[in-house]
Design a protein around this motif. Structure first.
Motif, short mmCIF file in Angstrom:
data_model
loop_
_atom_site.label_atom_id
_atom_site.label_comp_id
_atom_site.label_asym_id
_atom_site.label_seq_id
_atom_site.Cartn_x
_atom_site.Cartn_y
_atom_site.Cartn_z
N VAL A 162 -1.30 48.61 -10.23
CA VAL A 162 -0.31 47.60 -9.85
C VAL A 162 0.67 47.37 -10.99
CG1 VAL A 162 -0.02 45.15 -9.26
CG2 VAL A 162 -1.83 46.48 -8.18
N ASP A 201 -4.25 40.45 -12.32
CA ASP A 201 -5.15 39.54 -11.61
C ASP A 201 -4.83 38.09 -11.95
OD1 ASP A 201 -6.64 41.57 -10.35
OD2 ASP A 201 -7.84 41.85 -12.17
N ALA A 222 -1.57 36.99 -10.24
CA ALA A 222 -1.75 36.81 -8.81
C ALA A 222 -2.53 35.54 -8.48
CB ALA A 222 -2.46 38.02 -8.21
N ASN A 223 -3.48 35.16 -9.34
CA ASN A 223 -4.36 34.03 -9.03
C ASN A 223 -3.94 32.71 -9.65
OD1 ASN A 223 -6.07 35.68 -7.49
ND2 ASN A 223 -7.12 36.36 -9.33
N ILE A 261 2.74 41.69 -5.91
CA ILE A 261 1.44 41.95 -6.53
C ILE A 261 0.32 41.81 -5.50
CG2 ILE A 261 -0.24 41.07 -8.19
CD1 ILE A 261 2.14 40.37 -10.02
N ASN A 262 0.34 40.72 -4.74
CA ASN A 262 -0.70 40.51 -3.73
C ASN A 262 -0.68 41.58 -2.65
OD1 ASN A 262 -1.84 38.21 -4.91
ND2 ASN A 262 -0.31 36.88 -3.97
N LYS A 268 -5.76 49.22 -7.92
CA LYS A 268 -6.41 48.51 -9.03
C LYS A 268 -5.35 47.87 -9.90
CE LYS A 268 -10.50 51.20 -9.12
NZ LYS A 268 -11.01 52.19 -8.60
N ALA A 269 -5.78 46.98 -10.81
CA ALA A 269 -4.85 46.20 -11.63
C ALA A 269 -3.94 47.09 -12.46
CB ALA A 269 -5.62 45.24 -12.53
N PHE A 291 -2.31 44.66 -4.12
CA PHE A 291 -3.77 44.50 -4.18
C PHE A 291 -4.39 44.67 -2.80
CE2 PHE A 291 -3.60 41.99 -8.33
CZ PHE A 291 -4.21 43.01 -9.05
N LYS A 292 -3.71 44.20 -1.76
CA LYS A 292 -4.24 44.35 -0.40
C LYS A 292 -4.26 45.81 0.04
CE LYS A 292 -3.24 39.78 1.35
NZ LYS A 292 -2.45 38.95 2.27
#
Length: 152
Positions: free
Chosen positions: A92, A46, A49-50, A79-80, A88-89, A83-84
């Motif tokens: 991934v 997470d 990705a952010n 990664i994104n 879950k983390a 997630f789409k």
């Protein structure tokens, strides 16, 4: 048109000299020196990705090189995408590998200048890492040709 060819050739010569000297200096790497292993150990999926590149560099305590920056963009894209798909983390992280954060300038240049032949050569020389980079180079080449033709 001639100036664009001159610029492309000078860029090709510069990058070929850069990549050849880069290959000589980076032949021996220790596992502790790999920035992507450090990133995967210290940050969650997470966070990767952010966060933007500068925030990740601050967390790790080391700056990315040019090829590592390109690899980071490719890795964050994957990664994104995962997630789409609803993963879950932890799922991934299990699907991510070192090759997902790799980029080859040589492969990119082969794909850019030789298109399909360059993609095949990069695949033979560098495997999946070179194949991925060469495909991006070929796509970039096609985009530039399309933009050139649309201006005429």
């Amino acid at each position: 048109m001639h100036s664009m060819i001159k610029i492309s050739l000078s860029l090709f010569l510069f990058l070929s000299l850069y990549t050849s000297s880069y290959a000589v200096h980076t032949t021996v790497k220790h596992a502790g020196d790999d920035i992507f292993i450090q990133m995967m150990d210290q940050l969650s999926m997470d966070q990767i990705a952010n966060m933007d590149r500068k925030e990740i560099e601050q967390q790790i305590g080391r700056k990315f090189k040019l090829t590592e920056r390109a690899g980071l963009v490719l890795g964050k894209y994957k990664i994104n995408r995962l997630f789409k798909k609803g993963l879950k983390a932890q799922e991934v992280k299990q699907q991510m590998g070192r090759g997902d954060f790799s980029f080859s300038i040589g492969g990119f240049l082969l794909g850019f200048f030789l298109s399909l032949i360059g993609v095949l050569l990069a695949w033979l020389f560098w495997g999946r890492k070179g194949l991925k980079s060469a495909i991006f180079g070929a796509i970039f080449n096609i985009l530039l040709i399309w933009l050139g033709w649309s201006r005429l």
